[in-house]
Design a protein around this motif. Structure first.
Motif, PDB file in Angstrom:
ATOM      1  N   CYS A   7      43.077  43.038  32.861  1.00 21.35           N
ATOM      2  CA  CYS A   7      41.887  42.714  33.660  1.00 21.35           C
ATOM      3  C   CYS A   7      40.952  41.845  32.807  1.00 21.35           C
ATOM      4  O   CYS A   7      40.741  42.124  31.636  1.00 21.35           O
ATOM      5  CB  CYS A   7      41.211  44.020  34.073  1.00 21.35           C
ATOM      6  SG  CYS A   7      39.631  43.762  34.882  1.00 21.35           S
ATOM      7  N   CYS A  12      36.143  46.908  31.656  1.00 16.85           N
ATOM      8  CA  CYS A  12      37.040  47.664  32.542  1.00 16.85           C
ATOM      9  C   CYS A  12      37.704  48.823  31.787  1.00 16.85           C
ATOM     10  O   CYS A  12      38.157  48.640  30.662  1.00 16.85           O
ATOM     11  CB  CYS A  12      38.106  46.713  33.080  1.00 16.85           C
ATOM     12  SG  CYS A  12      39.327  47.535  34.087  1.00 16.85           S
ATOM     13  N   SER A  14      40.545  50.127  32.048  1.00 18.23           N
ATOM     14  CA  SER A  14      41.970  49.928  31.707  1.00 18.23           C
ATOM     15  C   SER A  14      42.133  49.009  30.502  1.00 18.23           C
ATOM     16  O   SER A  14      43.222  48.839  29.989  1.00 18.23           O
ATOM     17  CB  SER A  14      42.729  49.346  32.909  1.00 18.23           C
ATOM     18  OG  SER A  14      42.340  48.016  33.137  1.00 18.23           O
ATOM     19  N   CYS A  44      40.840  43.849  40.496  1.00 19.56           N
ATOM     20  CA  CYS A  44      41.327  44.930  39.630  1.00 19.56           C
ATOM     21  C   CYS A  44      41.102  46.246  40.368  1.00 19.56           C
ATOM     22  O   CYS A  44      40.005  46.489  40.877  1.00 19.56           O
ATOM     23  CB  CYS A  44      40.562  44.902  38.315  1.00 19.56           C
ATOM     24  SG  CYS A  44      40.875  46.343  37.298  1.00 19.56           S
ATOM     25  N   CYS A  47      38.304  48.555  38.091  1.00 16.39           N
ATOM     26  CA  CYS A  47      36.860  48.252  38.030  1.00 16.39           C
ATOM     27  C   CYS A  47      36.384  47.503  39.277  1.00 16.39           C
ATOM     28  O   CYS A  47      35.198  47.222  39.398  1.00 16.39           O
ATOM     29  CB  CYS A  47      36.536  47.455  36.772  1.00 16.39           C
ATOM     30  SG  CYS A  47      37.181  45.778  36.791  1.00 16.39           S
TER      31      CYS A  47
END
Ligand SMILES: [Zn+2]
Length: 365
Positions: A7, A12, A14, A44, A47
């Motif tokens: 991302c 974010c 991840s 994404c 987020c």
């Protein structure tokens, strides 16, 4: 481009290295560019930020794309920026912009490789003297080279005051310029310490019990070496820089690199008129050059004497990894700073963020 590496939002969840949340995306409509072409947007799932796939394109926000392989060929054959601009029929600033893009990509790839790079040979370090802007602003590029492979493991740079014999007029000019200029205090020591820090990180992954570091008899090298806390595995061997420069000279790896750089890069050719005007631009070009030297240039032109294909292979790096890294350099993708920042050394971070300043704080060409 179809693959989304991560991302693009630095915040974010991840994107955290320790995160167990896997990056996942969904298609989210289209947008059109100036040429009225449709570009896919994505979102994404973690987020919810949406983004244009072009954010990962090396030519992101660039209107003209150029052939990066051809650009590298021009850079390593002593072409100046203006020569290249004529060849590519564009402006010098566009050429420098594309070199900066390529340098960042090369930096990201080299930084990732550095995390697993294992030292399998002795090393040598020395400073290459050049200048930026004018001969009143000499630069020293400290380089760490593999003794057997002549692989460039590390480099950084700093400015220093002009040394040597000068005329009365030159002395006055220097006085006037240096009043307006800023030089970093203790830069030679800081620069060599950072080189040793990098060597220490390489040593952590090395199975060798003793490693020789060859340098000349520069007192700064000696002082920094004895003060460094992680040099117990290293033997510091000092050679007089005035000794004959042949292949049996212990500083041969550095002298070899010095000669190659002065031959291949217009701005470092002695008495050149094509000198660099900005340290960041100069170092970005140097980064692309070192990448080419390490992975793309044949180890020895006379192949009969060696079956190694590159300096990287001579340093013990798996040819498959070298093949991949070469391919990745020209794959058209861009590395985002936050995704590679932690792998970059302090000098590379400064270079990436354009924090390297000219003594007169001049802007790029
Ligand atoms: Zn996200």
């Amino acid at each position: 481009m179809h693959r989304i590496p991560h991302c693009p939002n630095p915040l974010c969840p991840s994107n955290k290295a320790e995160s167990e949340i896997k990056p996942s995306f969904r298609k989210k409509g289209f947008e059109s560019n100036k040429r009225q072409e449709k570009i896919q947007r994505y979102q994404c799932k973690n987020c919810r930020q949406t983004f244009n796939i072009n954010v990962f394109d090396i030519n992101y926000y660039a209107h003209k794309s150029i052939d990066y392989k051809r650009l590298v060929d021009a850079m390593i054959s002593s072409s100046g920026i203006r020569d290249m601009a004529r060849q590519f029929r564009c402006s010098p600033s566009l050429i420098q912009n594309r070199i900066d893009r390529l340098a960042r990509k090369a930096m990201a790839l080299f930084a990732k490789l550095s995390e697993t790079l294992e030292l399998k040979e002795d090393v040598a370090a020395d400073g290459l003297e050049s200048f930026v802007l004018s001969q009143f602003f000499p630069t020293n590029i400290n380089i760490l080279v593999g003794s057997k492979s002549q692989f460039i493991y590390y480099f950084n740079s700093f400015f220093f005051h002009r040394k040597g014999r000068t005329t009365k007029a030159q002395k006055e000019k220097a006085k006037e310029l240096y009043q307006r200029a800023t030089f970093e205090k203790g830069a030679p020591s800081r620069s060599f310490k950072e080189l040793l820090d990098y060597l220490a990180a390489l040593l952590d992954r090395s199975y060798m019990t003793d490693i020789i570091l060859d340098t000349d008899k520069n007192q700064i090298y000696h002082h920094q070496f004895v003060r460094h806390p992680k040099m117990e595995k290293v033997i510091h061997r000092k050679t007089d820089s005035k000794e004959e420069r042949n292949t049996s000279n212990k500083l041969f790896p550095c002298n070899y690199i010095d000669r190659q750089i002065r031959k291949d890069q217009a701005e470092h050719v002695r008495e050149t008129l094509q000198f660099s005007r900005n340290i960041s631009n100069s170092m970005n070009r140097f980064f692309v050059y070192s990448f080419w030297h390490n992975f793309m240039k044949p180890f020895r032109i006379n192949r009969k004497k060696s079956n190694l294909s590159s300096h990287g292979e001579a340093a013990g790096i798996d040819p498959i990894i070298i093949g991949k890294i070469k391919e990745d350099l020209f794959d058209g993708t861009r590395s985002l700073y936050f995704s590679v920042k932690n792998s970059l050394n302090p000098f590379q971070q400064d270079l990436w963020e354009k924090r390297l300043l000219n003594p007169l704080h001049c802007k790029a060409v």
